[in-house]
Design an enzyme around this catalytic site. Sequence first.
Site, PDB file in Angstrom:
ATOM      1  N   HIS A 199      45.358  26.377  46.702  1.00 26.32           N
ATOM      2  CA  HIS A 199      44.548  25.478  46.716  1.00 26.32           C
ATOM      3  C   HIS A 199      44.891  24.304  46.644  1.00 26.32           C
ATOM      4  O   HIS A 199      45.493  23.196  46.753  1.00 26.32           O
ATOM      5  CB  HIS A 199      45.289  25.041  44.649  1.00 26.32           C
ATOM      6  CG  HIS A 199      44.609  26.590  43.634  1.00 26.32           C
ATOM      7  ND1 HIS A 199      43.181  26.843  42.837  1.00 26.32           N
ATOM      8  CD2 HIS A 199      45.347  27.430  42.913  1.00 26.32           C
ATOM      9  CE1 HIS A 199      43.361  27.423  42.079  1.00 26.32           C
ATOM     10  NE2 HIS A 199      44.179  28.619  42.039  1.00 26.32           N
ATOM     11  N   CYS A 251      41.562  31.582  45.031  1.00 20.03           N
ATOM     12  CA  CYS A 251      42.746  31.808  44.093  1.00 20.03           C
ATOM     13  C   CYS A 251      41.091  32.876  43.492  1.00 20.03           C
ATOM     14  O   CYS A 251      41.348  34.077  44.255  1.00 20.03           O
ATOM     15  CB  CYS A 251      42.810  30.822  43.402  1.00 20.03           C
ATOM     16  SG  CYS A 251      44.392  32.000  42.621  1.00 20.03           S
ATOM     17  N   GLU A 270      42.850  22.512  47.189  1.00 18.85           N
ATOM     18  CA  GLU A 270      41.874  21.196  45.826  1.00 18.85           C
ATOM     19  C   GLU A 270      43.274  20.628  45.536  1.00 18.85           C
ATOM     20  O   GLU A 270      42.794  19.134  44.980  1.00 18.85           O
ATOM     21  CB  GLU A 270      40.605  21.190  45.126  1.00 18.85           C
ATOM     22  CG  GLU A 270      41.554  22.841  43.987  1.00 18.85           C
ATOM     23  CD  GLU A 270      41.228  23.934  44.231  1.00 18.85           C
ATOM     24  OE1 GLU A 270      41.851  24.586  45.599  1.00 18.85           O
ATOM     25  OE2 GLU A 270      41.804  25.037  43.675  1.00 18.85           O
TER      26      GLU A 270
HETATM   27  N1  GLN Z   1      45.304  35.279  37.580  1.00 18.77           N
HETATM   28  C1  GLN Z   1      43.786  34.317  38.265  1.00 18.77           C
HETATM   29  C2  GLN Z   1      42.915  35.608  38.061  1.00 18.77           C
HETATM   30  O1  GLN Z   1      43.330  36.490  38.563  1.00 18.77           O
HETATM   31  C3  GLN Z   1      43.915  33.527  39.300  1.00 18.77           C
HETATM   32  C4  GLN Z   1      44.570  32.881  39.779  1.00 18.77           C
HETATM   33  C5  GLN Z   1      43.708  31.376  39.957  1.00 18.77           C
HETATM   34  O2  GLN Z   1      42.582  31.045  40.245  1.00 18.77           O
HETATM   35  N2  GLN Z   1      44.381  30.147  40.047  1.00 18.77           N
HETATM   36  O3  GLN Z   1      41.996  35.193  38.289  1.00 18.77           O
END
Ligand code: GLN
Length: 182
Positions: free
Chosen positions: A162, A79, A164
């Site tokens: 994710h 992410c 994890e």
């Molecule tokens: N929206 C976050 C970003 O732009 C990422 C979201 C996440 O890591 N769950 O950094």
Amino acid sequence: MKIAILALQGAFAEHQQMLHKLGVETFLVRNLADWQQQKDGLIIPGGESTAMTRIMHDQRMWQPLQDAIREGLPVFGTCAGMIMLDRNHLATMDMEVKRNAYGRQLGSFYTESAFADMVDVKMPFIRAPYIEEVGEGVEVLSVLDGHIIAARQGRQLVTSFHPELTDDTRVHEYFLNMKSGH
Ligand code: GLN
């Protein structure tokens, strides 16, 4: 084997629990002194890429991390961690990532889909990015609704979702087995 987990902010504890479940040693990296320890890989967790960027610069960790990844240290970004590796951030992966790509309405959702040669991988998305464009050296590992949500370049692995946060250990196992670049 010992894996460093970037713990400046975000969902690092869950990665640590996942790796311990797999019998892998870890340590948390909060500053440059932590980073100096011997390691066989790095996880950059989810969180907020803007905050992570700022703290990495404040802690003078930007260059050391970039150098280590360029020199071949295996890295897994989930992410926000995926965002950190793209062309506009650490620029170690040849890809363009779109932040908060699913908009506000569908900010968070769960699905099960294919990843590499695996099926029904559990995939929680939280204000997730996806990959808009990849360079030649990037192997696409998962596509959802026409958007790239997992990819690999050499020893670098990224997922929009994710793993994890689930009891599905297969994506982490894929990372741990990712010894050789290609
Ligand atoms: N929206 C976050 C970003 O732009 C990422 C979201 C996440 O890591 N769950 O950094």
